[in-house]
Design a protein around this motif. Structure first.
Motif, PDB file in Angstrom:
ATOM      1  N   ASP A  42       0.840  -1.192   0.000  1.00  0.00           N
ATOM      2  CA  ASP A  42       0.000   0.000   0.000  1.00  0.00           C
ATOM      3  C   ASP A  42       0.874   1.240   0.000  1.00  0.00           C
ATOM      4  OD1 ASP A  42      -2.995  -0.842   0.525  1.00  0.00           O
ATOM      5  OD2 ASP A  42      -1.748  -2.115   1.794  1.00  0.00           O
ATOM      6  N   VAL A  43       2.109   1.075   0.490  1.00  0.00           N
ATOM      7  CA  VAL A  43       3.042   2.202   0.519  1.00  0.00           C
ATOM      8  C   VAL A  43       4.448   1.657   0.286  1.00  0.00           C
ATOM      9  CG1 VAL A  43       3.449   2.137   3.026  1.00  0.00           C
ATOM     10  CG2 VAL A  43       3.687   4.306   1.812  1.00  0.00           C
ATOM     11  N   ALA A  44       5.251   2.428  -0.426  1.00  0.00           N
ATOM     12  CA  ALA A  44       6.658   2.083  -0.627  1.00  0.00           C
ATOM     13  C   ALA A  44       7.480   3.348  -0.450  1.00  0.00           C
ATOM     14  CB  ALA A  44       6.884   1.500  -2.020  1.00  0.00           C
ATOM     15  N   PHE A  45       8.753   3.150  -0.095  1.00  0.00           N
ATOM     16  CA  PHE A  45       9.646   4.269   0.193  1.00  0.00           C
ATOM     17  C   PHE A  45      10.804   4.270  -0.791  1.00  0.00           C
ATOM     18  CE2 PHE A  45       8.425   2.127   4.259  1.00  0.00           C
ATOM     19  CZ  PHE A  45       7.262   2.868   4.442  1.00  0.00           C
ATOM     20  N   THR A  46      11.064   5.449  -1.352  1.00  0.00           N
ATOM     21  CA  THR A  46      12.227   5.670  -2.199  1.00  0.00           C
ATOM     22  C   THR A  46      13.113   6.679  -1.475  1.00  0.00           C
ATOM     23  OG1 THR A  46      10.897   5.288  -4.180  1.00  0.00           O
ATOM     24  CG2 THR A  46      12.979   6.463  -4.492  1.00  0.00           C
ATOM     25  N   GLY A  47      14.398   6.422  -1.365  1.00  0.00           N
ATOM     26  CA  GLY A  47      15.301   7.340  -0.670  1.00  0.00           C
ATOM     27  C   GLY A  47      15.533   8.599  -1.484  1.00  0.00           C
ATOM     28  N   GLY A  48      15.553   9.759  -0.805  1.00  0.00           N
ATOM     29  CA  GLY A  48      15.806  11.024  -1.487  1.00  0.00           C
ATOM     30  C   GLY A  48      15.432  12.183  -0.589  1.00  0.00           C
ATOM     31  N   ASP A  49      15.541  13.408  -1.115  1.00  0.00           N
ATOM     32  CA  ASP A  49      15.113  14.581  -0.353  1.00  0.00           C
ATOM     33  C   ASP A  49      13.599  14.483  -0.153  1.00  0.00           C
ATOM     34  OD1 ASP A  49      17.737  15.243  -0.739  1.00  0.00           O
ATOM     35  OD2 ASP A  49      17.342  16.866  -2.168  1.00  0.00           O
ATOM     36  N   GLY A  50      13.160  14.646   1.061  1.00  0.00           N
ATOM     37  CA  GLY A  50      11.732  14.459   1.309  1.00  0.00           C
ATOM     38  C   GLY A  50      11.225  15.337   2.440  1.00  0.00           C
ATOM     39  N   PRO A  51       9.939  15.369   2.662  1.00  0.00           N
ATOM     40  CA  PRO A  51       8.921  14.476   2.097  1.00  0.00           C
ATOM     41  C   PRO A  51       8.471  14.916   0.704  1.00  0.00           C
ATOM     42  CG  PRO A  51       7.890  16.053   3.594  1.00  0.00           C
ATOM     43  CD  PRO A  51       9.366  16.329   3.639  1.00  0.00           C
ATOM     44  N   ARG A  52       8.361  13.949  -0.217  1.00  0.00           N
ATOM     45  CA  ARG A  52       7.750  14.182  -1.531  1.00  0.00           C
ATOM     46  C   ARG A  52       6.979  12.909  -1.918  1.00  0.00           C
ATOM     47  NH1 ARG A  52      12.469  15.563  -5.522  1.00  0.00           N
ATOM     48  NH2 ARG A  52      13.489  13.986  -4.227  1.00  0.00           N
ATOM     49  N   LEU A  53       5.992  13.121  -2.796  1.00  0.00           N
ATOM     50  CA  LEU A  53       5.267  11.971  -3.356  1.00  0.00           C
ATOM     51  C   LEU A  53       5.996  11.533  -4.622  1.00  0.00           C
ATOM     52  CD1 LEU A  53       2.763  10.076  -3.589  1.00  0.00           C
ATOM     53  CD2 LEU A  53       1.672  11.898  -4.939  1.00  0.00           C
ATOM     54  N   HIS A  54       6.445  10.285  -4.637  1.00  0.00           N
ATOM     55  CA  HIS A  54       7.125   9.800  -5.844  1.00  0.00           C
ATOM     56  C   HIS A  54       6.123   9.447  -6.927  1.00  0.00           C
ATOM     57  CE1 HIS A  54       9.463   7.268  -8.550  1.00  0.00           C
ATOM     58  NE2 HIS A  54      10.495   7.975  -8.129  1.00  0.00           N
ATOM     59  N   HIS A  55       5.156   8.585  -6.594  1.00  0.00           N
ATOM     60  CA  HIS A  55       4.103   8.295  -7.579  1.00  0.00           C
ATOM     61  C   HIS A  55       2.892   7.670  -6.908  1.00  0.00           C
ATOM     62  CE1 HIS A  55       6.364   4.362  -7.707  1.00  0.00           C
ATOM     63  NE2 HIS A  55       5.140   3.853  -7.754  1.00  0.00           N
ATOM     64  N   LEU A  56       1.791   7.712  -7.652  1.00  0.00           N
ATOM     65  CA  LEU A  56       0.588   6.950  -7.319  1.00  0.00           C
ATOM     66  C   LEU A  56       0.565   5.749  -8.237  1.00  0.00           C
ATOM     67  CD1 LEU A  56      -2.013   9.875  -7.150  1.00  0.00           C
ATOM     68  CD2 LEU A  56      -0.813   8.778  -5.233  1.00  0.00           C
ATOM     69  N   GLY A  57       0.350   4.559  -7.659  1.00  0.00           N
ATOM     70  CA  GLY A  57       0.276   3.336  -8.469  1.00  0.00           C
ATOM     71  C   GLY A  57      -1.178   2.901  -8.603  1.00  0.00           C
ATOM     72  N   PHE A  58      -1.651   2.764  -9.824  1.00  0.00           N
ATOM     73  CA  PHE A  58      -3.019   2.299 -10.077  1.00  0.00           C
ATOM     74  C   PHE A  58      -2.970   0.928 -10.729  1.00  0.00           C
ATOM     75  CE2 PHE A  58      -3.630   6.808  -9.600  1.00  0.00           C
ATOM     76  CZ  PHE A  58      -4.780   6.859  -8.833  1.00  0.00           C
ATOM     77  N   PHE A  59      -3.846   0.060 -10.248  1.00  0.00           N
ATOM     78  CA  PHE A  59      -3.870  -1.325 -10.725  1.00  0.00           C
ATOM     79  C   PHE A  59      -4.719  -1.444 -11.985  1.00  0.00           C
ATOM     80  CE2 PHE A  59      -5.380  -5.717 -10.811  1.00  0.00           C
ATOM     81  CZ  PHE A  59      -4.210  -6.411 -10.577  1.00  0.00           C
ATOM     82  N   ALA A  60      -4.168  -2.117 -12.995  1.00  0.00           N
ATOM     83  CA  ALA A  60      -4.949  -2.556 -14.156  1.00  0.00           C
ATOM     84  C   ALA A  60      -4.907  -4.080 -14.137  1.00  0.00           C
ATOM     85  CB  ALA A  60      -4.354  -2.012 -15.448  1.00  0.00           C
ATOM     86  N   HIS A  61      -5.895  -4.729 -14.776  1.00  0.00           N
ATOM     87  CA  HIS A  61      -5.972  -6.179 -14.621  1.00  0.00           C
ATOM     88  C   HIS A  61      -4.983  -6.945 -15.480  1.00  0.00           C
ATOM     89  CE1 HIS A  61      -9.261  -6.641 -11.819  1.00  0.00           C
ATOM     90  NE2 HIS A  61      -9.823  -5.605 -12.390  1.00  0.00           N
ATOM     91  N   GLU A  62      -4.596  -6.357 -16.600  1.00  0.00           N
ATOM     92  CA  GLU A  62      -3.811  -7.139 -17.550  1.00  0.00           C
ATOM     93  C   GLU A  62      -2.698  -6.291 -18.157  1.00  0.00           C
ATOM     94  OE1 GLU A  62      -6.378  -9.403 -20.254  1.00  0.00           O
ATOM     95  OE2 GLU A  62      -8.009  -8.955 -18.871  1.00  0.00           O
ATOM     96  N   SER A  63      -1.610  -6.975 -18.528  1.00  0.00           N
ATOM     97  CA  SER A  63      -0.456  -6.242 -19.046  1.00  0.00           C
ATOM     98  C   SER A  63      -0.771  -5.535 -20.366  1.00  0.00           C
ATOM     99  CB  SER A  63       0.741  -7.179 -19.199  1.00  0.00           C
ATOM    100  OG  SER A  63       0.385  -8.308 -19.951  1.00  0.00           O
TER     101      SER A  63
END
Ligand code: FE2
Length: 334
Positions: free
Chosen positions: A193-214
């Motif tokens: 539900d949440v992942a962390f990327t190292g860097g200057d922060g706090p910032r939002l790196h991205h929103l991940g949206f699920f699609a069913h198929e590649s």
């Protein structure tokens, strides 16, 4: 002794500030294919085709691009009291938000969390008609639901410890003997539900949206190419090593990054193992060893406090993964 955390169900929605609401609508609705639950003068409330609740994303007219808050749904109304007490005990600023202040959402608790993000917890929500089988309506990437928030933090281990205290499980990491470079944590039974990327922060790196198929990931790339909007495709499509997901990263007209994401895996077994990737494994960020474009590591969205003011950035507290890690730039002898 930390207080018991609220019982968080999942990452539920985010609110982004956008500088041109018409352009944002063109990108998120007309191209990506999100469903408009509600539109008013200043904001759009969008959801994916599988979504049960009112929205996964609010796009609000703002002076400059920013992430106003990240919202989690909790299991019961009583969890709002637990959330308020949990953050008060951490010394965080909190606010009670009456039902209806955010259309479609009941009473909520907001807090400025220890990482510098404004987080929200809500239980009650309006449930609009579900569009799961309205194949006739689907467009673009056919987004199904919000999957995760990826946030940039100066100290990934501190972020891991804070989210562990909130009851999140750990699914995967990128690390070496000394440093935790990235971590993926979950409440719902997927990789995160949440992942962390190292860097200057706090910032939002991205929103991940699920699609069913590649093929839905590939289709949005073809649509963007056909419209000569190929510059919006920042990274991918590809297969992640971490999470096993098939992915592409896109940038919206304000530079907000969105990932279309599919085919990760179930993490609900009580003895589910943590997968630990070496920072020197070129397959961790792309399983095929493709390079990660530097902007992916360096660019991200500023975040706002409870009053809507930009949060100050703290510099990264650890070695930068982009400098330490192998990202397809280092090839072994063939
Ligand atoms: Fe992601």
């Amino acid at each position: 002794m930390p207080l018991p955390p609220p019982d968080i169900v999942r990452a539920a929605y985010a609110e982004l500030a956008v500088t041109d609401l018409d352009r944002a609508r063109w990108f998120w609705v007309d191209l990506l294919g999100f469903v408009v639950t509600r539109a008013d003068q200043d904001a759009l409330y969008l959801r994916g085709y599988d979504e049960l609740t009112h929205h996964n994303l609010i796009l609000r007219r703002g002076q400059r691009p920013a992430a106003a808050r990240l919202a989690y749904r909790v299991r019961t109304a009583a969890d709002l009291d637990l959330a308020e007490a949990f953050y008060a005990a951490l010394g965080s600023r909190t606010a009670r938000v009456p039902a209806g202040v955010t259309p479609g959402v009941g009473e909520a608790v907001r807090a400025e969390d220890p990482l510098g993000f404004t987080v929200e917890f809500f239980f009650a929500a309006e449930l609009p008609p579900r569009l799961q089988q309205r194949y006739d309506l689907r467009r673009g990437a056919e987004p199904a639901r919000l999957d995760h928030f990826n946030i940039v933090v100066p100290d990934v281990r501190a972020a891991y410890q804070y989210y562990a205290s909130l009851g999140f499980g750990l699914s995967e990491t990128i690390e070496d003997g000394d440093t935790l470079y990235a971590a993926w944590m979950f409440r719902k039974q997927t990789v995160h539900d949440v992942a962390f990327t190292g860097g200057d922060g706090p910032r939002l790196h991205h929103l991940g949206f699920f699609a069913h198929e590649s093929h839905q990931v590939l289709r949005i790339c073809d649509i963007l190419g056909a419209l000569h909007e190929e510059a919006r495709i920042e990274r991918g499509p590809g297969r992640h090593g971490v999470s096993n997901a098939f992915y592409v990263y896109l940038r919206d007209p304000d530079g907000h990054r969105v990932e279309i994401y599919t085919s990760d895996y179930f993490t609900g077994d009580p003895d589910h193992p943590v997968l630990r990737w070496s920072v020197r494994d070129p397959r961790r960020r792309d399983f095929w060893g493709h390079p990660v474009i530097p902007s992916w590591y360096t660019e991200a969205t500023p975040v706002l406090d409870l009053d809507g003011r930009p949060r100050p950035l703290l510099p990264e507290q650890q070695p930068a993964e982009v400098k330490v890690g192998a990202d397809g730039f280092t090839s072994p002898a063939l």
